[in-house]
Design a protein around this motif. Structure first.
Motif, PDB file in Angstrom:
ATOM      1  N   SER A 174      46.213  34.309  40.966  1.00 59.29           N
ATOM      2  CA  SER A 174      46.234  35.774  41.040  1.00 59.29           C
ATOM      3  C   SER A 174      45.726  36.428  39.758  1.00 59.29           C
ATOM      4  N   ASN A 175      45.588  35.649  38.692  1.00 59.96           N
ATOM      5  CA  ASN A 175      45.008  36.172  37.461  1.00 59.96           C
ATOM      6  C   ASN A 175      43.479  36.162  37.589  1.00 59.96           C
ATOM      7  N   THR A 176      43.016  36.906  38.580  1.00 60.60           N
ATOM      8  CA  THR A 176      41.596  36.999  38.915  1.00 60.60           C
ATOM      9  C   THR A 176      41.172  38.447  38.712  1.00 60.60           C
ATOM     10  N   PRO A 177      40.231  38.720  37.819  1.00 57.17           N
ATOM     11  CA  PRO A 177      39.881  40.111  37.527  1.00 57.17           C
ATOM     12  C   PRO A 177      39.223  40.814  38.704  1.00 57.17           C
ATOM     13  N   LEU A 178      39.415  42.122  38.764  1.00 57.65           N
ATOM     14  CA  LEU A 178      38.812  42.910  39.832  1.00 57.65           C
ATOM     15  C   LEU A 178      37.292  42.815  39.800  1.00 57.65           C
ATOM     16  N   GLU A 179      36.736  42.543  38.635  1.00 50.82           N
ATOM     17  CA  GLU A 179      35.285  42.398  38.535  1.00 50.82           C
ATOM     18  C   GLU A 179      34.770  41.272  39.432  1.00 50.82           C
ATOM     19  N   THR A 180      35.635  40.324  39.775  1.00 51.35           N
ATOM     20  CA  THR A 180      35.220  39.238  40.673  1.00 51.35           C
ATOM     21  C   THR A 180      34.949  39.783  42.079  1.00 51.35           C
ATOM     22  N   ILE A 181      35.786  40.697  42.530  1.00 54.93           N
ATOM     23  CA  ILE A 181      35.542  41.352  43.819  1.00 54.93           C
ATOM     24  C   ILE A 181      34.270  42.183  43.738  1.00 54.93           C
ATOM     25  N   VAL A 182      34.116  42.926  42.637  1.00 60.15           N
ATOM     26  CA  VAL A 182      32.924  43.754  42.455  1.00 60.15           C
ATOM     27  C   VAL A 182      31.666  42.885  42.502  1.00 60.15           C
ATOM     28  N   ARG A 183      31.739  41.723  41.874  1.00 61.33           N
ATOM     29  CA  ARG A 183      30.580  40.815  41.836  1.00 61.33           C
ATOM     30  C   ARG A 183      30.178  40.382  43.243  1.00 61.33           C
TER      31      ARG A 183
END
Length: 355
Positions: free
Chosen positions: A277-286
């Protein structure tokens, strides 16, 4: 729908959640809760939905192979018990219970929830501040070889169906939760599966490709006369999970004027495939940016998988959607593009699907 503080959030019409199943499982375990009261469990209730701008979406009716909530959570995603085949009678019983639950939510909501059966009804519900619920089946085990249950469920409001979940049934083969893996993991549609797709086309039920094998994807593409939709799948080029879409599949979705919905599950987002869960929101944006590059900005939406997955900590639950919208803005997405991603593209593809 308005937030409690400040400006109203951007509205979100989301392509996938498992909230009906969570409500059903809690009820059966003697831990039932009201959808209309704030909860610290799971991802969606009405109060947090309003705070997050969640205006509706596809509400899945999925029947798990493991039906005990505690046992389900204790098993790893690769445990074969998750993928045991289900009989139609058992699956239909669960599906009817979840359909009934959705109908009761509509009745009990005092006008704040509405089961929507057409694009016009979705738009009207959103304009009125109602939560627009579109009923979806994830894995068609509840439908027998005669397809009779499909007609009954359609009459009750069903407007979207995934022929398979990540297990085999009489209609085809599903992809496992495998990483790293190609989605080319098994067989495609059976003859019954082809009949099911044609019948869905005729009734006006979207066919969802998110859990199907690559062979099954191409089988549907060959016979369906509707836009290709993968409601909650990401880019295989960025995260090589069997559940994600290859560039060739994305090209077919684009050609059909279909849609791919970005899945929030951390293991389908991260390059390393870890459920962290320590996955940045930028990963979704990418992933969103990559899908826009491949599909065009009119063919990408959100398919959160709320109540069915591990979401990034910075989203947390449905009330965290404005933080994702803020991450889109930070990346340089304009307001028009954000509205398309958040809800307009879903409403448009539902209309193009003849619903």
């Amino acid at each position: 729908m308005e937030a409690h503080h400040g400006n109203p959030p951007v509205l979100v019409f989301d392509g996938h959640n498992d909230t009906l199943l969570k409500l059903e499982m809690r009820e059966r375990a003697g831990r039932g809760k009201s959808f209309f009261e704030r909860s610290s469990e799971d991802h969606i209730d009405m109060l947090r939905a309003r705070e997050g701008g969640f205006a509706g979406g596809l509400f899945a009716m999925f029947v798990p192979s493991v039906q005990d909530m505690q046992l389900m959570r204790s098993l790893g995603s690769a445990d074969p018990r998750h993928y045991q085949r289900l009989g139609q009678e058992e699956a239909l019983s669960w599906t009817l219970s979840m359909t009934s639950r959705a109908l009761k939510l509509e009745t009990e909501s005092q006008g704040t929830c509405r089961i929507t059966r057409s694009t016009g009804e979705i738009e009207a519900a959103m304009a009125a501040g109602q939560m627009a619920m579109v009923l979806h089946i994830e894995g068609a085990e509840c439908i027998g070889p005669d397809l009779a249950a499909l007609d009954v469920l359609h009459a009750a409001g069903l407007r979207s169906l995934g022929p398979v979940w990540s297990r085999r049934n009489i209609f085809g083969d599903g992809v496992p939760m495998a990483f790293p893996s190609s989605p080319d993991t098994g067989e495609g549609l059976t003859d019954l599966g082809r009949q099911l797709v044609r019948r869905c086309n005729a009734l006006g039920i979207m066919v969802d490709l998110s859990h199907i094998t690559e062979k099954g994807f191409w089988d549907v593409a060959a016979i369906s006369d509707r836009p290709l939709i993968a409601s909650h799948s990401n880019a295989h080029a960025l995260c090589p999970s069997a559940r994600n879409l290859t560039d060739r599949q994305l090209a077919a979705i684009a050609e059909s004027k279909g849609l791919a919905g970005v899945n929030f599950h951390c293991a389908f987002l991260r390059e390393d495939g870890r459920p962290d869960s320590n996955t940045p929101l930028e990963t979704i944006v990418r992933h969103a940016a990559y899908l826009i590059e491949k599909l065009g900005e009119d063919h990408v939406g959100l398919g959160s998988d709320f109540d069915g997955c591990l979401v990034p900590r910075d989203i947390g639950d449905v009330s965290g959607l404005p933080r994702l919208i803020a991450a889109f803005r930070k990346h340089g997405f304009g307001e028009n593009l954000i509205e398309k991603l958040a809800w307009r593209n879903w409403v448009s593809v539902i209309a193009r699907s003849g619903i």
